[in-house]
Design an enzyme around this catalytic site. Structure first.
Site, PDB file in Angstrom:
ATOM      1  N   ILE A 217     -24.491 -18.742  46.497  1.00 39.02           N
ATOM      2  CA  ILE A 217     -25.520 -17.573  46.255  1.00 39.02           C
ATOM      3  C   ILE A 217     -25.975 -17.834  44.913  1.00 39.02           C
ATOM      4  O   ILE A 217     -27.387 -17.984  44.444  1.00 39.02           O
ATOM      5  CB  ILE A 217     -25.122 -16.401  46.468  1.00 39.02           C
ATOM      6  CG1 ILE A 217     -24.694 -15.904  47.844  1.00 39.02           C
ATOM      7  CG2 ILE A 217     -26.035 -15.309  45.999  1.00 39.02           C
ATOM      8  CD1 ILE A 217     -24.183 -14.561  48.328  1.00 39.02           C
TER       9      ILE A 217
ATOM     10  N   ASP B  22     -19.357 -19.993  35.186  1.00 38.84           N
ATOM     11  CA  ASP B  22     -18.340 -19.993  36.366  1.00 38.84           C
ATOM     12  C   ASP B  22     -17.119 -20.696  35.573  1.00 38.84           C
ATOM     13  O   ASP B  22     -17.108 -21.281  34.766  1.00 38.84           O
ATOM     14  CB  ASP B  22     -19.119 -20.951  37.444  1.00 38.84           C
ATOM     15  CG  ASP B  22     -18.330 -20.485  38.823  1.00 38.84           C
ATOM     16  OD1 ASP B  22     -18.817 -20.329  39.611  1.00 38.84           O
ATOM     17  OD2 ASP B  22     -17.244 -20.945  38.771  1.00 38.84           O
TER      18      ASP B  22
ATOM     19  N   SER C 216     -22.309  -8.357  44.659  1.00 40.96           N
ATOM     20  CA  SER C 216     -20.927  -9.280  45.033  1.00 40.96           C
ATOM     21  C   SER C 216     -20.047  -8.587  45.463  1.00 40.96           C
ATOM     22  O   SER C 216     -19.846  -8.338  46.828  1.00 40.96           O
ATOM     23  CB  SER C 216     -20.578 -10.221  44.168  1.00 40.96           C
ATOM     24  OG  SER C 216     -20.388  -9.405  42.762  1.00 40.96           O
TER      25      SER C 216
ATOM     26  N   ASP D  17     -25.940  -3.075  45.009  1.00 38.12           N
ATOM     27  CA  ASP D  17     -25.789  -3.197  46.330  1.00 38.12           C
ATOM     28  C   ASP D  17     -24.300  -2.786  46.969  1.00 38.12           C
ATOM     29  O   ASP D  17     -24.201  -2.759  48.133  1.00 38.12           O
ATOM     30  CB  ASP D  17     -26.518  -4.553  46.862  1.00 38.12           C
ATOM     31  CG  ASP D  17     -26.460  -4.770  48.479  1.00 38.12           C
ATOM     32  OD1 ASP D  17     -26.986  -3.637  48.981  1.00 38.12           O
ATOM     33  OD2 ASP D  17     -25.686  -5.543  48.900  1.00 38.12           O
TER      34      ASP D  17
ATOM     35  N   GLU E  48     -17.223   2.475  50.021  1.00 39.33           N
ATOM     36  CA  GLU E  48     -18.096   2.614  50.820  1.00 39.33           C
ATOM     37  C   GLU E  48     -17.936   3.438  52.227  1.00 39.33           C
ATOM     38  O   GLU E  48     -16.866   3.099  52.660  1.00 39.33           O
ATOM     39  CB  GLU E  48     -18.718   1.218  51.104  1.00 39.33           C
ATOM     40  CG  GLU E  48     -18.846   0.330  49.767  1.00 39.33           C
ATOM     41  CD  GLU E  48     -19.729  -1.042  50.055  1.00 39.33           C
ATOM     42  OE1 GLU E  48     -19.777  -1.378  51.257  1.00 39.33           O
ATOM     43  OE2 GLU E  48     -20.162  -1.710  49.208  1.00 39.33           O
TER      44      GLU E  48
ATOM     45  N   HIS F 204     -25.274  -1.989  50.527  1.00 40.84           N
ATOM     46  CA  HIS F 204     -24.441  -3.273  51.038  1.00 40.84           C
ATOM     47  C   HIS F 204     -25.390  -3.846  51.946  1.00 40.84           C
ATOM     48  O   HIS F 204     -24.814  -4.398  53.166  1.00 40.84           O
ATOM     49  CB  HIS F 204     -22.984  -2.945  51.409  1.00 40.84           C
ATOM     50  CG  HIS F 204     -22.313  -4.064  51.329  1.00 40.84           C
ATOM     51  ND1 HIS F 204     -20.914  -3.952  51.097  1.00 40.84           N
ATOM     52  CD2 HIS F 204     -22.547  -5.409  51.359  1.00 40.84           C
ATOM     53  CE1 HIS F 204     -20.407  -5.149  51.020  1.00 40.84           C
ATOM     54  NE2 HIS F 204     -21.439  -6.029  51.082  1.00 40.84           N
ATOM     55  N   ILE F 205     -26.585  -4.228  51.699  1.00 36.72           N
ATOM     56  CA  ILE F 205     -27.787  -5.051  52.569  1.00 36.72           C
ATOM     57  C   ILE F 205     -27.999  -6.264  52.012  1.00 36.72           C
ATOM     58  O   ILE F 205     -28.832  -6.823  52.517  1.00 36.72           O
ATOM     59  CB  ILE F 205     -28.898  -4.189  52.924  1.00 36.72           C
ATOM     60  CG1 ILE F 205     -29.579  -3.769  51.446  1.00 36.72           C
ATOM     61  CG2 ILE F 205     -28.582  -2.869  53.566  1.00 36.72           C
ATOM     62  CD1 ILE F 205     -30.880  -3.244  51.648  1.00 36.72           C
ATOM     63  N   GLY F 206     -27.271  -6.904  51.197  1.00 39.13           N
ATOM     64  CA  GLY F 206     -27.561  -8.150  50.699  1.00 39.13           C
ATOM     65  C   GLY F 206     -27.724  -9.239  51.672  1.00 39.13           C
ATOM     66  O   GLY F 206     -28.748  -9.913  51.620  1.00 39.13           O
TER      67      GLY F 206
END
Length: 398
Positions: free
Chosen positions: A151, A170, A228, A253, A258, A281-283
């Site tokens: 991503i 990273d 993430s 998100d 949840e 949480h709709i990524g």
């Protein structure tokens, strides 16, 4: 063979598995631990998304289970090492919803930079507030991407096309794409970036990864996104920095806790804070992504059931095997110790079984050997192989 698909997995998954002769049961929501144990009685395949947890206790009470499909990117909801110890293979969809998450991140950056949520709310309240104060273009702004995987790297490319200057950090040594620049540390990125977006994996060691110290280090009036994992971020600290004005806007998100299903109550310390975009949480929740995830993961489960292929699995050795032409196929998960393959072949030779083809791969403490033979195997052969002290699981396809 039976399959249980939870959490509104795309119907294409049901179609692919049903066409393969598998009896599929679809369940709309997630199941808790006790419910899942009951539901898995006699079930060989289970498909989940992010809400259902396949715990060590679940695995210990699901002797029929052979494979797990995570119809999402993350697999931290699955006890992968416990599954491997039982010869239960797990698959996920590491690429299918990448574009959907990237587009949501970019949309939210624009929404925050233009303060569109506040303009929208004012008009709904009957207030005409036409002014440019606090509204900015994203062109030329410095975007800091934390996590440069599937991503993060695609976001890097698309963001650069929109005129953003891209920096990334990273822990692994990743090749920079386009004109993106690698930062040697998270602090270096926070010192530079005007927009910080997290795309970090869900391993346990990343819990609490981003908190008060990191928010304080961010550039004044910068923007923050987390698409993430919810447990990475201290949202109480984020609220404090939003209310102080140090952080100008945030988009979130994912959350530490949840709701299990659509319509359940939700609370967060970020509710009611201006210029904060909260999404459930709709990524990866676009029709295109969910269809592709359904196809990808269901195909992996089908191929494992029909052929024993474990390509792109996340916890056991990977073998890309196709359909056999005749005879039967023996699939043997075992402890990765010297001489196991020789023992398997010795058992077959002792019983006069001729080997047509054989493939072996290992991963960590586990080995996986697929053996094709011309004729069916007797109960005596199978019993002897199962009784080997190194054997974890034995499957046969006639």
């Amino acid at each position: 063979m039976k399959a249980l698909l939870l959490e509104n997995v795309h119907p294409l998954a049901e179609t692919l598995l049903t066409d393969a002769g598998i009896d599929v049961k679809m369940v709309a929501g997630a199941l808790d631990e006790d419910e899942l144990i009951t539901a898995l009685d006699g079930v060989e395949l289970v498909g989940i998304r992010s809400k259902t947890e396949v715990t060590p206790r679940v695995l210990a009470n699901a002797p029929s289970l052979q494979a797990i499909g995570a119809f999402c990117i993350g697999t931290n909801q699955i006890a992968l090492s416990d599954a491997a110890e039982r010869g239960i293979v797990a698959f996920n969809a590491p690429f299918s919803n990448t574009r959907s998450v990237v587009e949501l991140a970019l949309a939210e950056i624009i929404v925050m930079a233009r303060r569109l949520t506040e303009k929208d709310r004012a008009l709904h309240d009957g207030v005409w507030d036409k002014n440019a104060k606090g509204s900015h273009e994203i062109r030329g702004r410095k975007l800091g991407i934390v996590g440069y995987g599937n991503i993060g790297s695609q976001l890097s490319v698309v963001a650069e096309m929109l005129g953003l200057q891209v920096y990334f950090y990273d822990t692994d040594d990743k090749l920079a794409l386009g004109n993106a620049r690698r930062c040697a540390s998270l602090n270096e990125l926070l010192d530079i970036a005007e927009v910080v977006t997290l795309h970090v994996d869900g391993r346990d060691g990343n819990a609490g990864f981003f908190g008060a110290e990191q928010f304080a280090r961010m550039q004044p009036r910068s923007l923050f996104l987390n698409l993430s994992r919810g447990f990475l971020v201290d949202y109480d600290a984020l609220r404090e920095h939003l209310e102080s004005g140090h952080i100008a806007g945030a988009s979130v998100d994912v959350f530490p806790v949840e709701p299990k299903k659509r319509g359940d109550a939700f609370t967060s310390p970020l509710q009611g804070v201006p210029n904060v975009v909260l999404t459930p949480h709709i990524g990866g929740s676009t029709e295109e992504a969910q269809e592709d995830i359904g196809r990808f993961v269901a195909s992996k489960l089908r191929d494992y059931v029909q052929h024993g292929s474990t390509t792109l699995n996340v916890n056991l050795p990977s073998l890309n095997v196709d359909n056999r032409s005749k005879g039967c196929r023996l699939m043997h998960f075992h402890l990765n110790t010297p001489g196991v393959l020789a023992k398997v072949n010795s058992v077959l030779a002792t019983h006069g079984v001729n080997i047509d083809g054989q493939m072996l791969n290992t991963r960590g403490q586990t080995g996986y050997v697929v053996t094709d033979v011309s004729h069916g195997l007797s109960d005596a052969v199978l019993a002897e192989l199962r009784q080997m002290p190194e054997t974890i699981r034995l499957r046969v396809i006639d």
